[in-house]
Design a protein around this motif. Sequence first.
Motif, PDB file in Angstrom:
ATOM      1  N   VAL A   1       8.693  -6.834  22.972  1.00  0.00           N
ATOM      2  CA  VAL A   1       7.876  -5.808  21.770  1.00  0.00           C
ATOM      3  C   VAL A   1       8.916  -4.648  21.786  1.00  0.00           C
ATOM      4  O   VAL A   1       9.199  -3.715  22.778  1.00  0.00           O
ATOM      5  N   PRO A   2       9.394  -4.619  20.462  1.00  0.00           N
ATOM      6  CA  PRO A   2      10.331  -3.410  20.312  1.00  0.00           C
ATOM      7  C   PRO A   2       9.619  -2.126  20.027  1.00  0.00           C
ATOM      8  O   PRO A   2       8.290  -2.262  19.665  1.00  0.00           O
ATOM      9  N   GLU A   3      10.394  -0.885  20.168  1.00  0.00           N
ATOM     10  CA  GLU A   3       9.627   0.127  19.649  1.00  0.00           C
ATOM     11  C   GLU A   3       9.540   0.348  18.180  1.00  0.00           C
ATOM     12  O   GLU A   3       8.558   0.896  17.935  1.00  0.00           O
ATOM     13  N   GLN A   4      10.156  -0.114  17.399  1.00  0.00           N
ATOM     14  CA  GLN A   4      10.341   0.393  15.802  1.00  0.00           C
ATOM     15  C   GLN A   4      10.431  -1.053  15.233  1.00  0.00           C
ATOM     16  O   GLN A   4      11.240  -1.608  15.506  1.00  0.00           O
ATOM     17  N   THR A   5       9.475  -1.637  14.297  1.00  0.00           N
ATOM     18  CA  THR A   5       9.656  -2.758  13.851  1.00  0.00           C
ATOM     19  C   THR A   5       9.445  -2.557  12.239  1.00  0.00           C
ATOM     20  O   THR A   5       9.052  -3.753  11.684  1.00  0.00           O
ATOM     21  N   GLU A   6       9.599  -1.768  11.768  1.00  0.00           N
ATOM     22  CA  GLU A   6       9.165  -1.688  10.255  1.00  0.00           C
ATOM     23  C   GLU A   6      10.076  -2.399   9.508  1.00  0.00           C
ATOM     24  O   GLU A   6      11.605  -2.147   9.714  1.00  0.00           O
ATOM     25  N   PRO A   7       9.662  -2.847   8.322  1.00  0.00           N
ATOM     26  CA  PRO A   7      10.812  -3.593   7.637  1.00  0.00           C
ATOM     27  C   PRO A   7      11.827  -2.722   7.083  1.00  0.00           C
ATOM     28  O   PRO A   7      13.030  -3.048   6.898  1.00  0.00           O
TER      29      PRO A   7
ATOM     30  N   ARG B   1      22.056  -3.574  17.904  1.00  0.00           N
ATOM     31  CA  ARG B   1      22.168  -2.155  18.270  1.00  0.00           C
ATOM     32  C   ARG B   1      21.295  -1.101  17.945  1.00  0.00           C
ATOM     33  O   ARG B   1      20.946  -0.220  18.280  1.00  0.00           O
ATOM     34  N   MET B   2      20.637  -1.565  16.756  1.00  0.00           N
ATOM     35  CA  MET B   2      19.737  -0.693  16.360  1.00  0.00           C
ATOM     36  C   MET B   2      18.125  -0.701  16.959  1.00  0.00           C
ATOM     37  O   MET B   2      17.302   0.045  16.975  1.00  0.00           O
ATOM     38  N   VAL B   3      17.702  -2.242  17.386  1.00  0.00           N
ATOM     39  CA  VAL B   3      16.636  -2.537  17.707  1.00  0.00           C
ATOM     40  C   VAL B   3      16.431  -1.990  19.264  1.00  0.00           C
ATOM     41  O   VAL B   3      17.421  -2.540  20.057  1.00  0.00           O
ATOM     42  N   ARG B   4      15.556  -1.371  19.371  1.00  0.00           N
ATOM     43  CA  ARG B   4      15.049  -0.964  20.992  1.00  0.00           C
ATOM     44  C   ARG B   4      13.724  -1.789  21.539  1.00  0.00           C
ATOM     45  O   ARG B   4      12.752  -1.278  20.807  1.00  0.00           O
ATOM     46  N   VAL B   5      14.056  -2.297  22.440  1.00  0.00           N
ATOM     47  CA  VAL B   5      12.920  -3.140  23.114  1.00  0.00           C
ATOM     48  C   VAL B   5      11.991  -2.110  23.985  1.00  0.00           C
ATOM     49  O   VAL B   5      12.473  -1.669  24.965  1.00  0.00           O
ATOM     50  N   ARG B   6      10.974  -1.976  23.574  1.00  0.00           N
ATOM     51  CA  ARG B   6       9.988  -1.091  24.299  1.00  0.00           C
ATOM     52  C   ARG B   6       9.598  -1.894  25.776  1.00  0.00           C
ATOM     53  O   ARG B   6       9.454  -1.311  26.722  1.00  0.00           O
ATOM     54  N   THR B   7       9.135  -3.208  25.832  1.00  0.00           N
ATOM     55  CA  THR B   7       8.680  -3.703  26.955  1.00  0.00           C
ATOM     56  C   THR B   7       8.949  -5.484  26.851  1.00  0.00           C
ATOM     57  O   THR B   7       9.016  -5.872  25.582  1.00  0.00           O
ATOM     58  N   VAL B   8       8.883  -6.166  27.761  1.00  0.00           N
ATOM     59  CA  VAL B   8       9.065  -7.665  27.763  1.00  0.00           C
ATOM     60  C   VAL B   8       7.779  -8.046  28.484  1.00  0.00           C
ATOM     61  O   VAL B   8       7.407  -7.638  29.687  1.00  0.00           O
TER      62      VAL B   8
ATOM     63  N   GLN C   1       0.860  -1.286   0.027  1.00  0.00           N
ATOM     64  CA  GLN C   1       0.007  -0.005   0.012  1.00  0.00           C
ATOM     65  C   GLN C   1       0.659   1.155   0.003  1.00  0.00           C
ATOM     66  O   GLN C   1       0.400   2.303  -0.154  1.00  0.00           O
ATOM     67  N   SER C   2       1.945   1.154   0.329  1.00  0.00           N
ATOM     68  CA  SER C   2       3.063   2.320   0.318  1.00  0.00           C
ATOM     69  C   SER C   2       4.459   1.980   0.253  1.00  0.00           C
ATOM     70  O   SER C   2       4.770   0.716   0.260  1.00  0.00           O
ATOM     71  N   VAL C   3       5.308   2.997  -0.192  1.00  0.00           N
ATOM     72  CA  VAL C   3       6.526   2.989  -0.201  1.00  0.00           C
ATOM     73  C   VAL C   3       7.027   3.787   1.025  1.00  0.00           C
ATOM     74  O   VAL C   3       6.723   4.879   1.434  1.00  0.00           O
ATOM     75  N   ARG C   4       7.879   3.026   1.916  1.00  0.00           N
ATOM     76  CA  ARG C   4       8.397   3.559   3.199  1.00  0.00           C
ATOM     77  C   ARG C   4       9.865   3.686   3.076  1.00  0.00           C
ATOM     78  O   ARG C   4      10.548   2.885   2.870  1.00  0.00           O
ATOM     79  N   VAL C   5      10.402   4.960   3.735  1.00  0.00           N
ATOM     80  CA  VAL C   5      11.849   5.080   3.626  1.00  0.00           C
ATOM     81  C   VAL C   5      12.102   5.517   5.298  1.00  0.00           C
ATOM     82  O   VAL C   5      11.418   6.404   5.687  1.00  0.00           O
ATOM     83  N   LEU C   6      13.236   5.020   5.733  1.00  0.00           N
ATOM     84  CA  LEU C   6      13.766   5.325   7.154  1.00  0.00           C
ATOM     85  C   LEU C   6      14.983   5.875   7.004  1.00  0.00           C
ATOM     86  O   LEU C   6      15.816   5.297   6.155  1.00  0.00           O
ATOM     87  N   LEU C   7      15.610   6.662   7.664  1.00  0.00           N
ATOM     88  CA  LEU C   7      16.659   7.247   7.761  1.00  0.00           C
ATOM     89  C   LEU C   7      17.225   6.950   9.234  1.00  0.00           C
ATOM     90  O   LEU C   7      16.416   7.483  10.291  1.00  0.00           O
ATOM     91  N   VAL C   8      18.225   6.138   9.492  1.00  0.00           N
ATOM     92  CA  VAL C   8      18.441   5.768  10.735  1.00  0.00           C
ATOM     93  C   VAL C   8      19.797   5.750  11.417  1.00  0.00           C
ATOM     94  O   VAL C   8      20.758   5.374  10.224  1.00  0.00           O
ATOM     95  N   THR C   9      20.188   5.871  12.399  1.00  0.00           N
ATOM     96  CA  THR C   9      21.690   5.858  12.927  1.00  0.00           C
ATOM     97  C   THR C   9      21.909   4.691  13.238  1.00  0.00           C
ATOM     98  O   THR C   9      21.052   3.726  13.589  1.00  0.00           O
ATOM     99  N   ALA C  10      23.084   4.187  13.624  1.00  0.00           N
ATOM    100  CA  ALA C  10      23.532   2.855  14.013  1.00  0.00           C
ATOM    101  C   ALA C  10      23.206   2.621  15.451  1.00  0.00           C
ATOM    102  O   ALA C  10      23.208   1.235  15.764  1.00  0.00           O
ATOM    103  N   ASP C  11      22.541   3.265  16.168  1.00  0.00           N
ATOM    104  CA  ASP C  11      22.007   3.070  17.521  1.00  0.00           C
ATOM    105  C   ASP C  11      20.511   2.896  17.538  1.00  0.00           C
ATOM    106  O   ASP C  11      19.994   2.781  18.344  1.00  0.00           O
ATOM    107  N   GLY C  12      19.929   3.195  16.075  1.00  0.00           N
ATOM    108  CA  GLY C  12      18.490   2.948  16.206  1.00  0.00           C
ATOM    109  C   GLY C  12      17.764   4.170  16.050  1.00  0.00           C
ATOM    110  O   GLY C  12      16.399   4.138  16.294  1.00  0.00           O
TER     111      GLY C  12
END
Length: 494
Positions: free
Chosen positions: A410-416, A440-447, A20-31
């Motif tokens: 449950v991570p904060e950000q899970t986009e492909p 290093r990029m994935v930030r876990v929001r909660t367990v 349904q869309s094209v999605r682009v993210l600009l991300v640093t090495a720490d997420g």
Amino acid sequence: MVDEGAGEGAAWLGVDLGTQSVRVLLVTADGTVLGSGSAPLTGRRDGVRHEQDPLRWWAALCEASRAALGSAPPGLPVGGLAVCGTSGTVLLTDGSGRPVSPALMYDDGRATAQAARAREAGLAVHDTWALPKALWLLGEYGDTPLRLTHQPDLIVGRLTGEPPPADSSHALKTGYDLAGDRWPEAALARLELPEGLLPEVVRPGTRLGEVCAAAADATGIPAGTAVLAGMTDGCAAQIASGALRPGSWNSVLGTTLVLKGAARDPVRDPTGVVYNHRAPDGTWLPGGASSVGAGALTAHFPDADPAGMDARAAAHEPSRAVAYPLVSPGERFPFRAPEATPFVLGDPVEDADLWAALLQGVGLTERLCLDYLHHLGAPLDGPLTFTGGGARSPYWNQLRADILGRPARVPEQTEPALGMAALAAHGVSGTGALADVAERMVRVRTVVEPRPGRTAAFAEPYARLVDALRDRGWLPGPVAAHAHSRLSGDTSAS
């Protein structure tokens, strides 16, 4: 020219070519997400037909990438980018990479006869896989020299200025042999494919070229930015979940349910329900896609307030009814049954009870998926991660953890697109493990921890569902027996 040795000071672009869309993210090495952009896509659906205009993908990328880069700090180096697409979406292009056909989307179902022909030739393909679609397209558009092009290949070719090799992740459903790292030439020869139709194939993370000047003008991506071979959207989402170490699993609950894990060796499944992608380091990413999911909630309650219904559903644990909430007829995992249909055992006392039964039915099917993987010998002793739209519901996350009897991250950000940014960073560095970069990029929001005693409360409903699926002839008896043998344990137990 972008410095290939750009390290922690660089940002990374991930591109997701969705339905349904094209999605682009600009991300640093720490997420840290520095910028994001999206642009809508439309397609044509008519029965089993599902097409898109591939030229629209490029126009949408130009819009989305400019939005993502628009908020970046001036002079920020972009270390590289990678692109993911929907698995099994293909088109035909000419020698210069221009489309000569529409794109047949991942779920286009017109190639059933061609799939049967491919299976007769000895290729284990499903009806909606890319190879049968290629045969169908050749029948419609095959008058000139043509090249089979996967969805990301078209975009990568526009970015670098020349048709690229395909990545092995997208090539899997075109019949590529991941174990042998080659096209199965003997089987493909029986299909009499035109010479030059199939592209060269490389591992994900391989450098494919650089963003050319013309593409830089169109997209805003700096000329010289490294372009790395990507993976399918499902694999990209798995990277974004951080579930890359052997025994780790990512359960993606959206309209339907997808489980993808990591293993040192491929998980062998004689039924073909579970198939294996290959990670850049040569390890394996087994998984399967069920047809149950959150789409069943929308079908039963199109105007419901999900949070409000979740609050009411808490009074019905377990529900008086047991649901098998298929979104559409036919099941693909943890068993294959094209004739399967949704059902509800028992009579819910009210709407909230039916809502509870649907939520629980997804969780019970999710448990059966994990039990089937255990039956096949897949490693399940690593962490489990919940992603997808369903993971936005704290109540459903808790319920699923209770049913499965194991904690879930449950991570904060899970986009492909995040997964593609991580793959780009790994590919440019050329060192270390992709799992290290992703973590290093994935930030876990909660367990979410299972509540004491709650797993046992769902043993009887689970057994009823397993028996109903077996009695209908859909679930094989040995798989049902294996599920019964694990009623009292958690799904990570060996």
